[in-house]
Design an enzyme around this catalytic site. Sequence first.
Site, mmCIF file in Angstrom:
data_model
loop_
_atom_site.group_PDB
_atom_site.id
_atom_site.type_symbol
_atom_site.label_atom_id
_atom_site.label_comp_id
_atom_site.label_asym_id
_atom_site.label_seq_id
_atom_site.Cartn_x
_atom_site.Cartn_y
_atom_site.Cartn_z
ATOM 1 N N THR A 1 5.634 -3.378 13.908
ATOM 2 C CA THR A 1 4.359 -3.496 13.789
ATOM 3 C C THR A 1 3.711 -4.194 14.595
ATOM 4 O OG1 THR A 1 4.647 -3.693 11.137
ATOM 5 C CG2 THR A 1 2.378 -4.155 11.994
ATOM 6 N N GLU B 1 6.293 1.807 10.587
ATOM 7 C CA GLU B 1 7.141 1.824 9.179
ATOM 8 C C GLU B 1 6.593 1.324 7.828
ATOM 9 O OE1 GLU B 1 10.351 3.495 8.652
ATOM 10 O OE2 GLU B 1 9.618 2.847 6.774
ATOM 11 N N PHE B 2 6.744 1.961 6.875
ATOM 12 C CA PHE B 2 5.888 1.682 5.600
ATOM 13 C C PHE B 2 7.055 1.164 4.496
ATOM 14 C CE2 PHE B 2 3.223 4.345 7.811
ATOM 15 C CZ PHE B 2 1.801 3.686 7.952
ATOM 16 N N LYS C 1 -1.230 1.264 10.095
ATOM 17 C CA LYS C 1 -0.226 0.251 9.649
ATOM 18 C C LYS C 1 -0.781 -0.990 9.255
ATOM 19 C CE LYS C 1 3.357 -1.705 8.681
ATOM 20 N NZ LYS C 1 4.236 -1.498 7.352
ATOM 21 N N ASN D 1 -1.534 -2.512 5.127
ATOM 22 C CA ASN D 1 -0.671 -3.849 4.496
ATOM 23 C C ASN D 1 -1.828 -4.621 4.389
ATOM 24 O OD1 ASN D 1 1.904 -3.171 5.052
ATOM 25 N ND2 ASN D 1 2.343 -4.656 6.513
ATOM 26 N N PHE E 1 0.780 -2.694 -7.147
ATOM 27 C CA PHE E 1 0.094 -3.940 -6.329
ATOM 28 C C PHE E 1 -1.196 -4.333 -6.928
ATOM 29 C CE2 PHE E 1 2.385 -4.351 -2.318
ATOM 30 C CZ PHE E 1 3.426 -3.397 -2.726
ATOM 31 N N ALA F 1 -0.439 -10.093 -10.803
ATOM 32 C CA ALA F 1 -0.749 -11.401 -10.432
ATOM 33 C C ALA F 1 0.378 -12.203 -10.606
ATOM 34 C CB ALA F 1 -1.831 -11.882 -11.478
ATOM 35 N N CYS G 1 5.790 -9.685 6.163
ATOM 36 C CA CYS G 1 5.034 -8.913 6.530
ATOM 37 C C CYS G 1 3.647 -9.023 6.062
ATOM 38 C CB CYS G 1 5.408 -7.408 6.071
ATOM 39 S SG CYS G 1 7.113 -7.142 6.413
ATOM 40 N N LYS H 1 10.673 -11.955 -3.096
ATOM 41 C CA LYS H 1 10.588 -10.910 -4.175
ATOM 42 C C LYS H 1 11.949 -10.391 -4.515
ATOM 43 C CE LYS H 1 10.411 -6.566 -2.247
ATOM 44 N NZ LYS H 1 9.648 -5.495 -1.943
#
Length: 447
Positions: free
Chosen positions: A122, A152-153, A205, A209, A250, A253, A261, A321
């Site tokens: 990125t 890239e995602f 990109k 994000n 997404f 909460a 990222c 995460k």
Amino acid sequence: MRKITVIGVGYVGLVTAACFSDLGNQVIALDVDENRVAGLKRGEMPIYEPGLEELVKRNVAAGRLSFTTSYKDALQDSEFVFICVGTPSGSDGEADLKYVAAAARSIAQNMTAPLVVINKSTVPVGTGDWVAEIVREAQPTPIEFWVVSCPEFLREGVAIADFMNPHRTVLGSTSREAADKVAQLHLTLRAPIVITDLRTAEMIKYASNAFLATKISFINEIADICERLGADVKEVAAGMGFDARIGKQFLEAGLGYGGSCFPKDVKALAFMGDEMGVDTRILNSVMEVNSARRNAIVQKLDEMLGGLQGKTIGLLGLAFKANTDDMRDAPSIDIAATLQAAGATVRGYDPVAMDVARGVMPGVQMAKDAYALAEGVDAVLVATEWNEFKNLDLARVRDSMKQPVLLDGRNIYQPDIMRNLGFSYYGVGRGNAEGAKTKIRAHVNGN
Ligand code: NAD
Ligand code: UGA
């Protein structure tokens, strides 16, 4: 079968190398980190990513995937080279391009035949042109090359599935022919291919994000309002998500976004805007809302425990995460440091990130499992939404705690079930109807 070189064997590079080899290409992956490469040659993964070890081993065994530290060997007979090195935040929030520059120089010095140089890292808008300049200047003798941006995602934790089933492939280049060649490599993924210019691809990109990060800060602000007005943000998000224009994803909460990222990319985009004289008010608010999440949960803990001095807090989950060992900008790091500064003792447990966490969370005692974490603590704070935490024997957890205070920073539990179990439970944005009624009445009376 195409010959592909991948530069960098981190989260993106190793997944890219393994997936392209699995698609039948001949792939050689290079890294300057000798330990990483030596480990990979022994079959040891440098990162935790579900399914990656099996994929790497299968393709190494099939003779389609190999590893090296030599740029000369890596570029031998190669048609495509993917740059997948890190682009961390620099001191002012700009993306630091030193690894990209070093990779571009090494490519220039070691290529022996025409080559498509594909940037997957990125990178700020304009980097593709700059990489072309670096390669041109560093080549000992001129050899034809083309630069293509192919952002890239993928997400960590589901990286292989994301790579193999992308929503789209974005390709940017000054050469349509080069972009078409790279498109060929991706046809088998059966996703829409967007072919555009270099700068637009680079911007797609960052904008993607930043938009996702905006969704997260938005729902976190809504969560704060829900909490005070007695609405449940989880149900609000679900109800919103049925609208296809909004979408279900997404809208979780919690503690805000972390990881390698979103934090750096939103910052870098705001930096680019600032440099161009654009007032990036939305991006600035997204960052502000996000960084406030970490202190807010500590304040809540303070409130629920009547002070933090001398208390012991268990952090259930440490990674930024679930399904990763990545600790880069994990909310747990700031939360632990703030708790320690307030005089609390912090204990941590994570199914896979504890080894990495030890290096970045000084003074945090690591527990062997969730039950050991809960033993004698004043409160447990869920910091990562690992599946294994969803099925704990919560009565056992409650009984082993000094006091049954549970803050659910990821909203993995049902508030009514937790309260029925005897926990003093807090979920983010999961309001209490009684408080709400009082406020609405006060408002009406006030008028
Ligand atoms: P990472 O830190 O996991 O891996 C980078 C690798 O590059 C390291 O192994 C490092 O040793 C190697 N490297 C550095 N300089 C090198 C050089 N000159 N030559 C060869 N190797 C070199 O990074 P990552 O998380 O894979 O991210 C890579 C890029 O992809 C970043 O720009 C990131 O923003 C972007 N990205 C990351 C993700 C993700 O989920 N991690 C997803 C999409 C895009
Ligand atoms: C993110 C993007 O999702 C990828 O598309 C992108 O390729 C990648 O960044 C990148 O550019 O490197 P990743 O950081 O691996 O992927 O993880 P996400 O699942 O996006 O989560 C990012 C952070 O946001 C995590 O801290 C997560 O807990 C948080 N999050 C996510 C929320 O707080 N709420 C949500 O609803 C979703």
